[in-house]
Write a protein that holds these residues in place. Structure first.
Motif, PDB file in Angstrom:
ATOM      1  N   LEU A  73       3.272   6.589  -9.459  1.00  0.00           N
ATOM      2  CA  LEU A  73       2.288   6.856  -8.413  1.00  0.00           C
ATOM      3  C   LEU A  73       3.026   7.312  -7.167  1.00  0.00           C
ATOM      4  N   LEU A  74       2.714   8.515  -6.705  1.00  0.00           N
ATOM      5  CA  LEU A  74       3.455   9.116  -5.589  1.00  0.00           C
ATOM      6  C   LEU A  74       2.823   8.816  -4.235  1.00  0.00           C
ATOM      7  N   ALA A  75       1.506   8.924  -4.155  1.00  0.00           N
ATOM      8  CA  ALA A  75       0.833   8.748  -2.874  1.00  0.00           C
ATOM      9  C   ALA A  75      -0.649   8.525  -3.137  1.00  0.00           C
ATOM     10  N   VAL A  76      -1.395   8.258  -2.070  1.00  0.00           N
ATOM     11  CA  VAL A  76      -2.833   8.035  -2.181  1.00  0.00           C
ATOM     12  C   VAL A  76      -3.548   8.785  -1.067  1.00  0.00           C
ATOM     13  N   CYS A  77      -4.852   8.948  -1.264  1.00  0.00           N
ATOM     14  CA  CYS A  77      -5.727   9.457  -0.209  1.00  0.00           C
ATOM     15  C   CYS A  77      -6.940   8.532  -0.180  1.00  0.00           C
ATOM     16  N   VAL A  78      -6.893   7.518   0.673  1.00  0.00           N
ATOM     17  CA  VAL A  78      -7.959   6.509   0.704  1.00  0.00           C
ATOM     18  C   VAL A  78      -8.564   6.347   2.092  1.00  0.00           C
ATOM     19  N   ASP A  79      -8.220   7.281   2.999  1.00  0.00           N
ATOM     20  CA  ASP A  79      -8.784   7.150   4.344  1.00  0.00           C
ATOM     21  C   ASP A  79     -10.260   7.499   4.353  1.00  0.00           C
ATOM     22  N   SER A  81       0.845  -1.194   0.000  1.00  0.00           N
ATOM     23  CA  SER A  81       0.000   0.000   0.000  1.00  0.00           C
ATOM     24  C   SER A  81       0.876   1.238   0.000  1.00  0.00           C
ATOM     25  N   MET A  82       0.334   2.317  -0.571  1.00  0.00           N
ATOM     26  CA  MET A  82       1.062   3.574  -0.617  1.00  0.00           C
ATOM     27  C   MET A  82       0.804   4.366   0.658  1.00  0.00           C
ATOM     28  N   ARG A  83       1.672   5.368   0.892  1.00  0.00           N
ATOM     29  CA  ARG A  83       1.494   6.216   2.062  1.00  0.00           C
ATOM     30  C   ARG A  83       0.333   7.181   1.836  1.00  0.00           C
ATOM     31  N   GLU A  84      -0.359   7.477   2.921  1.00  0.00           N
ATOM     32  CA  GLU A  84      -1.504   8.384   2.869  1.00  0.00           C
ATOM     33  C   GLU A  84      -1.014   9.831   2.898  1.00  0.00           C
ATOM     34  N   PHE A  85      -1.418  10.619   1.871  1.00  0.00           N
ATOM     35  CA  PHE A  85      -1.004  12.016   1.804  1.00  0.00           C
ATOM     36  C   PHE A  85      -2.121  12.909   2.372  1.00  0.00           C
ATOM     37  N   PRO A  86      -1.780  13.915   3.161  1.00  0.00           N
ATOM     38  CA  PRO A  86      -2.826  14.778   3.744  1.00  0.00           C
ATOM     39  C   PRO A  86      -3.617  15.518   2.660  1.00  0.00           C
ATOM     40  N   ARG A  87      -4.927  15.352   2.671  1.00  0.00           N
ATOM     41  CA  ARG A  87      -5.767  15.965   1.646  1.00  0.00           C
ATOM     42  C   ARG A  87      -5.699  17.482   1.664  1.00  0.00           C
TER      43      ARG A  87
END
Length: 864
Positions: free
Chosen positions: A640-646, A556-562
Motif C-alpha cells: 500500500l503506497l498511499a491513500v486518498c481519504v480526505d 495512517s498513510m500519507r494523503e496523496f493528491p487526487r
C-alpha cells in the motif's frame, strides 16, 4: 455548490433508471408462478395423464395441497425417448428463463415416481417449437434421484419463450411423475427474432477464432433467420475476444463477428422483429474495440423502421465517437428518436477489418428490467397480486400509470434532497470527532462480538455427542450455524441478492459474527479480523490480528493528491467499490524512495475506491483494510503506497505489477523439458515464451515466502490462487487481493444458495462444509496454486468435474473412506514434490498439514 451536488445526484438516479435495459441473467431468477399460483390451472396442459388425480394442473413444484395425487403423471411411456409425453406451461407473454426446477411425486409416502432425465422444448408463438440444448449440444437434462428433493438446473444458455414443455425421458416400463417450476423474468425488449449474416472465422497467429452464433435457435443458412441467440443471452463479451466468460469454450465464443472482406458495400445488415408496434427510444450494442487485433466498433449505424409491410424511407443515422485510445469493449447507445415500428433494420458500417457484437438490447417507452429489486425467496406467496410481482410488466401505454410514476419520482427526488441536506449537517458535526474515538469504538465492538461468538461455539461444543444417521455427517468438528451438507449446497436456489461482479460474502463463522444487519463483508477481502485456533480446544474464536499491527506511530498513510491520479482502465468491480489502473504523477517523489522495478514517471498504480453510497459497515471495513495493509511490509506482498481519504470517494493506492496476474502470465508460457533447462533460461532472457521447472518452483518459493510472512501475523488470506498473485520485472511475484473479482475469472467462483460466491476448487473441505478459514485452509489453497503453476494454468483445477461434483468430492474428504479425488500430478512435477508436499497440503486433518515455514523450506531444498 450544494445545489450542484444535488443536481448530480438527481442525474445519476435518472441515469441508473435508464441504463439497465439489458437483462442480467444473474439477477433474472424469480419463480414465475407454478409454486405461487400466479400461473393459472388453465395455462398448464399435458399430452396425457395417468388419471384425473395426476392431471397437468397438479404439476406444481413443492405444492401438495391434498387435492389430487400431488404431481403430473403421463400415461404409460410409449417411447424411450419420451418425445410424445410432455407437461406444457403457458406464461402468457415472453419471458427470459434462466433456471428450471423439477420434483417427483411423494403423495405423503404413497408415491415414489420421478423423472430421472428430461428434455425441454420451447416456443415463442405456440407453433414453432425448439429443442433446448446446452452450449455443448447436449439435450438431456439430469433430473431427480428421489421423489422428495427439488433439483434445480441452470439453463446455459437461457431461453426466451412463452411456452415451455417438460418431456420426461425414461424406460417405457417405468411410471414417471413431475412437479416443475420456471425461474426468470419478463422479456421486456419485445424482441422475438433477429436476422443476421452467419459469423465468420478468424485465424489469429495460427489460432482459429470462431465468431458464429452457436446458440441461435432459428434457421441457419447463409443468414440466420427467425430466431434468437448470443446477441440476447445476457452475456457480454470480454475486452479480449480470445477469452470467454464461459469456461472451456473456444476463442471468440462470446462474440458474433464479421470480416469486411465479405461485405463489398462496407456494412452488415441486421433485422430485428418485435412482438407488436413499439415506440423506440434507443438501441444498445455491445461492441469489441480491440483495434490492435483489427476489431473496432462500428463507424456508423443507419436504422430503418417498419410498422406495416414497407420500410420507411428516412433512416436514423448515428455516428459514434471513435475511441482510438481505450481497447475495452463497451456498450454503444444508438438513439432511435422515439420512432414507432414493429421491425427495425440496421446497417452497421465497418471501421476496421473486423466488427464484433456480443449483445443487443432495446428501450421502448419505460420498459426496463427491474433488476434492482431484492429477489424473492423460493416461490411467491399464494396471495401475491400480479401488480406485486417483481417480474410483472407495467403497461407503458397507460397514461394514469405514467403520471403516477412521474409524481412518485418527484416525491423521491424531494426526499433525496432532504436526506442529502440532513446528511451534510451531520457530517459537519461528525467531523469534529477524532479518528481515535472511532478506533476505540470499533475495538470495543469487536471485543463484544468475540466474547459472544466464543460463547456461541462453547454451547455448540457442549451439545454435540452421540452417533449420527447415515444421511448426516458425524460431528467431528464443532459446526457453526451455516454448516451445509454437499447435497444441500448443490441446490443453487434462485434468491440472489448481490451482483456476480463481486466476490460474495463469506460463509465462514467469522463472517456471521462480523456481518451485523448490513450483510457480511466481502469474501476474500483483507480486513482486521482473522481466525485463530484456541489453545485449549478445537473451537475457533474471533480475535484481532496481533496487537503489534496496531502498535507504532505510523497508524495512517500519507494523503496523496487526487488530481495527480489519471484513470487508465477498470480492473475489477465489487458491491461497494471498484479497482482502477491509474497513473500517479510524482509518486516516486511523494514516497521519497524508488519503487522496485518501476523507475519511470508517472507510475502505474492500482487504486481501490469505495463508492460514496457505501454503508457505514463498508466504510469501516475499508478503513480497517487500510490500517492493516499499511503495516504489511514484505517483498512478496503487494504494498500500500498511499491513500486518498480526505474526501469521498475513499481510495487506497497500491503497487501495480506490469506483467499482470500470474494466471494469465503462465498461460502465455510453454514448458521446456528438464534436459534443456539451460537453453530455456537463455530463451527466457531473450524474451521468448519459455519456462523451466526451476523457474516455476522459484515462483512458488516467492508465494510461500509471502504466505509465511502473513501466517506469522495470524493473517488468513482466504483466496490464494494464481489469479491473485501479480508478476513484476524479473518474475517477481507478489500476493494481492482487492476483494473483488474480474470478469475473466467469473468461472472460478460458484454461487451457493444465493449467499456467497466461493472459489470452491481452491478451498479446503472444512472451508466449504464447515465454514472454517484458517492458516491450514490457506495451505490447502497453496497446494492448488502450486498445481496451477506446474501446469502453467492450462486448465482449471478439477476441470473434469462439474461444480456440483467438486462439492460432492469435499464430502468424500469428510467421510475419509478413500473415495476422494485428488488433483493429478503435473507432468513436470517430481514424485517427491507431489507426494511429500502437494498431497500433504490436502491432508484431511488440518493439523497434519505443513506450515508455510515448512513449505518454504522444502521448496528451497528442491531447488538446491
Amino acid at each position: 455548490m450544494e445545489a450542484r451536488q444535488i443536481s448530480h445526484h438527481v442525474f445519476f438516479i435518472l441515469l441508473a433508471a435508464t441504463v439497465r435495459s439489458q437483462v442480467n441473467p444473474e439477477m433474472c431468477r424469480y419463480p414465475l408462478g407454478m409454486t405461487g399460483g400466479q400461473i393459472e390451472d388453465e395455462d398448464i396442459s399435458a399430452s396425457s395423464q395417468w388419471s384425473e388425480s395426476t392431471a397437468a394442473r397438479f404439476g406444481r413444484l413443492d405444492l401438495d395441497n391434498g387435492d389430487g395425487d400431488g404431481a403430473w403423471c403421463p400415461d404409460i411411456m410409449s417411447e424411450p425417448d419420451g418425445l410424445k409425453e410432455y407437461l406444457q406451461v403457458d406464461l402468457r407473454s415472453l419471458h427470459f428463463i434462466t433456471l428450471v426446477g423439477t420434483q417427483g411425486r411423494h403423495a405423503d409416502g404413497m408415491g415414489n415416481e420421478f423423472a430421472q432425465r428430461y428434455r425441454i422444448k420451447y416456443s415463442r408463438d405456440g407453433s414453432n417449437w425448439v429443442g433446448w440444448h446446452d452450449r455443448k449440444g447436449r439435450q438431456v437434462i439430469e433430473g431427480n434421484r428421489n421423489a422428495y428433493d427439488v433439483v434445480l438446473k441452470d439453463l446455459e444458455p437461457p431461453i426466451i419463450a412463452r411456452f415451455v414443455r417438460f418431456m420426461p425421458v425414461t424406460d417405457h416400463s417405468m411410471i414417471v411423475c413431475m412437479r416443475v417450476e420456471l425461474y426468470g423474468c419478463e422479456w421486456l425488449d419485445g424482441l422475438v427474432s433477429y436476422s443476421i449474416p452467419d459469423g465468420h472465422q478468424m485465424i489469429y497467429r495460427g489460432l482459429d477464432v470462431y465468431f458464429n452464433d452457436s446458440v441461435y435457435d432459428g434457421a441457419s443458412a447463409e443468414r440466420l433467420t427467425k430466431g434468437l441467440g448470443q446477441l440476447t443471452d445476457g452475456t457480454w463479451g470480454l475486452d479480449d475476444f480470445l477469452h470467454s466468460h464461459i469456461y472451456s469454450m473456444w476463442p471468440g465464443y462470446d462474440y458474433v463477428g464479421w470480416s469486411n472482406k465479405s461485405f463489398p458495400k462496407g456494412y452488415v445488415e441486421t433485422i430485428f422483429e418485435f412482438d407488436h408496434v413499439r415506440n423506440f427510444t434507443s438501441m444498445k450494442v455491445h461492441c469489441n474495440n480491440m483495434f490492435s487485433r483489427g476489431a473496432r466498433m462500428f463507424r456508423q449505424a443507419s436504422c430503418y423502421f417498419r410498422s406495416g409491410s414497407d420500410w420507411e424511407a428516412d433512416p436514423v443515422i448515428f455516428r459514434p465517437t471513435v475511441d482510438r485510445q481505450n481497447q475495452g469493449a463497451r456498450f454503444i447507445t444508438v438513439p432511435l428518436g422515439d420512432r414507432t415500428a414493429s421491425a427495425i433494420k440496421c446497417r452497421f458500417h465497418f471501421s476496421d477489418l473486423w466488427m464484433l457484437f456480443s449483445e443487443v438490447a432495446f428501450q421502448s417507452g419505460s420498459a426496463v428490467y427491474n433488476t434492482s429489486l431484492t429477489p424473492r425467496k423460493s416461490g411467491h406467496p399464494t396471495n401475491t397480486l400480479p401488480g406485486d410481482d417483481p417480474t410483472h410488466k407495467v403497461d407503458d401505454s397507460n397514461t394514469r400509470i405514467l403520471i403516477g410514476c412521474l409524481v412518485a419520482i418527484i416525491a423521491i427526488l424531494l426526499a433525496i434532497i432532504v436526506i442529502i441536506l440532513w446528511r451534510q449537517v451531520w457530517q459537519k458535526m461528525l467531523e469534529k470527532a477524532s479518528r481515535r474515538i472511532l478506533d476505540d469504538e470499533l475495538t470495543a465492538r469487536l471485543a463484544v462480538q468475540t466474547r459472544a461468538f466464543s460463547s456461541h461455539h462453547s454451547s455448540l461444543s457442549s451439545e454435540e455427542g452421540g452417533s449420527t444417521s447415515n444421511s448426516t455427517y458425524e460431528r467431528i468438528f464443532p459446526l457453526c450455524a451455516d454448516y451445509q451438507e454437499p447435497s444441500r449446497l448443490i441446490r443453487k436456489l434462485p434468491e440472489f441478492a448481490q451482483s456476480t461482479e463481486h466476490l460474495g460474502p463469506s460463509t465462514s463463522c467469522r463472517a456471521l459474527a462480523t456481518s451485523g444487519s448490513d450483510g457480511a463483508p466481502h469474501y476474500a477481502e483483507a480486513d482486521i479480523i482473522s481466525l485463530q485456533e484456541s489453545m485449549d480446544s478445537s473451537t475457533y474464536s474471533i480475535t484481532a490480528v496481533s496487537m503489534n499491527l496496531f502498535a507504532g506511530t505510523d497508524s495512517s498513510m500519507r494523503e496523496f493528491p487526487r488530481h495527480k491520479l489519471t484513470f487508465k482502465e477498470k480492473l475489477g468491480e465489487g458491491q461497494f467499490g471498484e479497482v482502477h489502473l491509474c497513473e500517479a504523477e510524482g509518486m516516486q517523489d511523494f514516497l521519497d524512495e524508488s519503487i522496485e522495478g518501476n523507475n519511470e514517471s508517472p507510475l502505474l498504480v492500482a487504486v481501490k475506491t469505495l463508492r460514496e453510497d457505501a454503508n457505514k459497515n463498508a466504510r469501516n471495513d475499508f478503513l480497517k483494510e487500510i490500517r492493516i495493509m499499511s503495516r504489511l511490509r514484505d517483498p512478496n506482498i503487494v504494498r500500500l503506497l498511499a491513500v486518498c481519504v480526505d474526501t469521498d470517494p475513499l481510495c487506497m493506492i497500491t503497487e501495480y505489477m506490469e506483467n499482470g496476474d500470474l494466471n494469465q502470465f503462465l498461460c502465455s508460457l510453454r514448458l521446456k523439458e528438464a534436459a534443456d533447462e539451460d537453453k530455456a533460461e537463455e530463451e527466457e532472457k531473450e524474451g521468448n515464451s519459455m519456462a523451466s521447472y526451476s523457474k516455476l518452483i522459484g515462483m512458488a518459493v516467492q508465494i510461500a515466502s509471502g504466505m509465511k510472512y502473513l501466517s506469522s501475523l495470524n493473517f488468513v488470506h482466504r483466496d490464494l490462487a494464481t489469479r491473485n498473485c501479480l508478476v513484476g520485472k524479473n518474475h517477481t511475484i507478489k500476493i494481492a487481493d482487492f476483494g473483488m473479482s474480474r470478469n475473466l475469472y467469473r468461472g472460478d467462483y460458484y454461487r451457493i444458495q444465493g449467499r456467497a460466491v466461493l472459489p470452491i476448487r481452491w478451498m479446503s473441505w472444512e472451508s466449504i462444509l464447515l465454514g472454517k478459514f484458517t492458516m491450514a485452509s490457506d495451505v490447502w489453497a497453496f497446494g492448488v496454486t502450486l498445481w496451477e503453476i506446474l501446469t502453467l494454468c492450462k486448465e482449471q483445477p478439477y476441470s473434469q468435474l462439474s461444480d456440483e461434483q467438486v462439492i460432492e468430492n469435499t464430502g468424500e474428504f469428510f467421510r475419509d473412506q478413500g473415495k476422494q479425488v485428488y488433483l493429478p500430478k503435473p507432468p513436470c512435477c517430481p514424485d517427491g514434490v507431489y507426494n511429500d508436499l502437494m498431497l500433504s497440503c490436502w491432508r484431511r486433518n488440518a493439523k497434519q498439514r505443513p506450515s508455510f515455514h515448512d513449505i518454504h523450506t522444502q521448496l528451497m531444498e528442491s531447488l538446491a
